[in-house]
Design an enzyme around this catalytic site. Sequence first.
Site, PDB file in Angstrom:
ATOM      1  N   LYS A 142       0.812  -1.220   0.000  1.00 56.83           N
ATOM      2  CA  LYS A 142       0.000   0.000   0.000  1.00 56.83           C
ATOM      3  C   LYS A 142       0.841   1.265   0.000  1.00 56.83           C
ATOM      4  O   LYS A 142       0.451   2.266  -0.606  1.00 56.83           O
ATOM      5  CB  LYS A 142      -1.001   0.006   1.154  1.00 56.83           C
ATOM      6  CG  LYS A 142      -0.452  -0.067   2.552  1.00 56.83           C
ATOM      7  CD  LYS A 142      -1.589  -0.095   3.562  1.00 56.83           C
ATOM      8  CE  LYS A 142      -1.067  -0.221   4.996  1.00 56.83           C
ATOM      9  NZ  LYS A 142      -0.462  -1.551   5.244  1.00 56.83           N
ATOM     10  N   ASN A 165      -1.285   7.125   6.390  1.00 57.26           N
ATOM     11  CA  ASN A 165      -0.280   6.285   7.032  1.00 57.26           C
ATOM     12  C   ASN A 165       1.106   6.504   6.440  1.00 57.26           C
ATOM     13  O   ASN A 165       2.025   5.753   6.707  1.00 57.26           O
ATOM     14  CB  ASN A 165      -0.675   4.805   6.893  1.00 57.26           C
ATOM     15  CG  ASN A 165       0.001   3.924   7.911  1.00 57.26           C
ATOM     16  OD1 ASN A 165       0.076   4.265   9.081  1.00 57.26           O
ATOM     17  ND2 ASN A 165       0.507   2.773   7.473  1.00 57.26           N
ATOM     18  N   HIS A 215      -1.208  -7.948  12.136  1.00 56.70           N
ATOM     19  CA  HIS A 215      -1.884  -7.196  13.200  1.00 56.70           C
ATOM     20  C   HIS A 215      -2.929  -8.033  13.952  1.00 56.70           C
ATOM     21  O   HIS A 215      -3.919  -7.482  14.456  1.00 56.70           O
ATOM     22  CB  HIS A 215      -2.570  -5.961  12.618  1.00 56.70           C
ATOM     23  CG  HIS A 215      -1.662  -5.049  11.859  1.00 56.70           C
ATOM     24  ND1 HIS A 215      -0.489  -4.564  12.387  1.00 56.70           N
ATOM     25  CD2 HIS A 215      -1.758  -4.540  10.602  1.00 56.70           C
ATOM     26  CE1 HIS A 215       0.103  -3.778  11.489  1.00 56.70           C
ATOM     27  NE2 HIS A 215      -0.638  -3.764  10.405  1.00 56.70           N
TER      28      HIS A 215
END
Length: 456
Positions: A142, A165, A215
Amino acid sequence: MITSTTWSGKRYAVLGLARSGQASVAALLASGARVVAWDNSEERREATRSSRAQSRDGAHGQRVSTSLDTNGSLELADPLETDLSGFAGVVVSPGVPINRHPIAAHAAAAGVPLIGDIELFAQARAELPAHKVVGITGTNGKSTTTALIHHILDSAGISARMGGNIGLPILGQEPLTPNDNGAGVYVLELSSYQIDLTQSLDCDVAVLTNITPDHLDRYAGFDAYAASKARLFAMQSPDHAAIIGIGDIPSANIARNLAKSGRSEALTKIAPGVCMDQSRWPSLQGPHNAQNALAAIAACEALGLSRDAIDAGLESFPGLPHRMERLGVHKGLLWVNDSKATNPTSTAPALQAFGRIHWILGGQAKTDDLEACRPGFGNVVQAYTIGEAAELFETLLRPEMPVARVDTLDAAVHAALTVAQPGDTVLLSPACASFDQFRDFEARGDAFRALVEGLE
């Protein structure tokens, strides 16, 4: 700075005062909101106090000691010890684990939503000049895809901002204004944590690169993690573009569900293994970057760019720091900084991109296996394990290759120097988060660069 009359006169709590938290505080205060802000770091609290107290300096330059700004709209206090009744929201840093942090229950008891800086941006959009938003999420790829889309737009002369981010917090940047090439475009990299804290971001173009285990300490399981990614598309208007890599089952399921919902016309699926001529894209080599490029091409086409403009941007893209970044040849060895590879799937492409690798890995493990890296094992001369995962990774890799457990990055660099032969590659590709020994992956990569530069 992005501001909004939506926030004026309302009360907000901000928990976490790193870059996005600081930007949220500044934007809310500039919009006339009242803010209670907190961070466990005294240094960050003091930075907030100092930056907001500048207008409180006395006539002779002396600093007035206060936790409030000029009109008393900022208070430094822990939201957990604050009565949140009547607050419009608790703005939480993405780094706060809301699945286990008590702020979630405290806010819920007061009927106050947990939001993030991206939700604040979404709320402010109605007052911004004409623009579009591209949101990019995914486990891997990403950042490259986000930076590539931004670069293509910038190269084409389209006013663009990159945030989320990656880069600077979006609230802290100046609002875009349209130019001769049309409306400005905000290009946002969005982690699952940021999506969890967002309710109303309607992306003109939403991109999903892939979903692999990551995560999982923040979710009830892999399905819950995948569902977080899917929310980016659930927030979209039905006619807005959706671009999804379908190389894994969870992503393919999201694409299938969108098609079933009647969004086939707006859906572009990026299939794996597409052969492309990447010879003119020096910073976009390897099959993983072919997928990233395909997603960026589809996004830019959805924004109306010509293929010539897209091709020019692909050719001039410089690549990202900390992502297979060549630091140069030192002591006869090629040194490569891939610190952004924070899980095994992200490390796998780097192990297949070089020969005779001395592999530095470890940190805060996200999984207990390295199977995603196996296709590149044959290129590894020796591994050097560091951080919390040093013992685990040594155990996993010992049957496959020579391994030295060295614990620290500094020790790994010097150990590799004693073993490597001229022409070999020393690769930092940790397959782990950095938080056991470093502030973030950037700090880890910067430390590696400093160690390499110190070899001269």
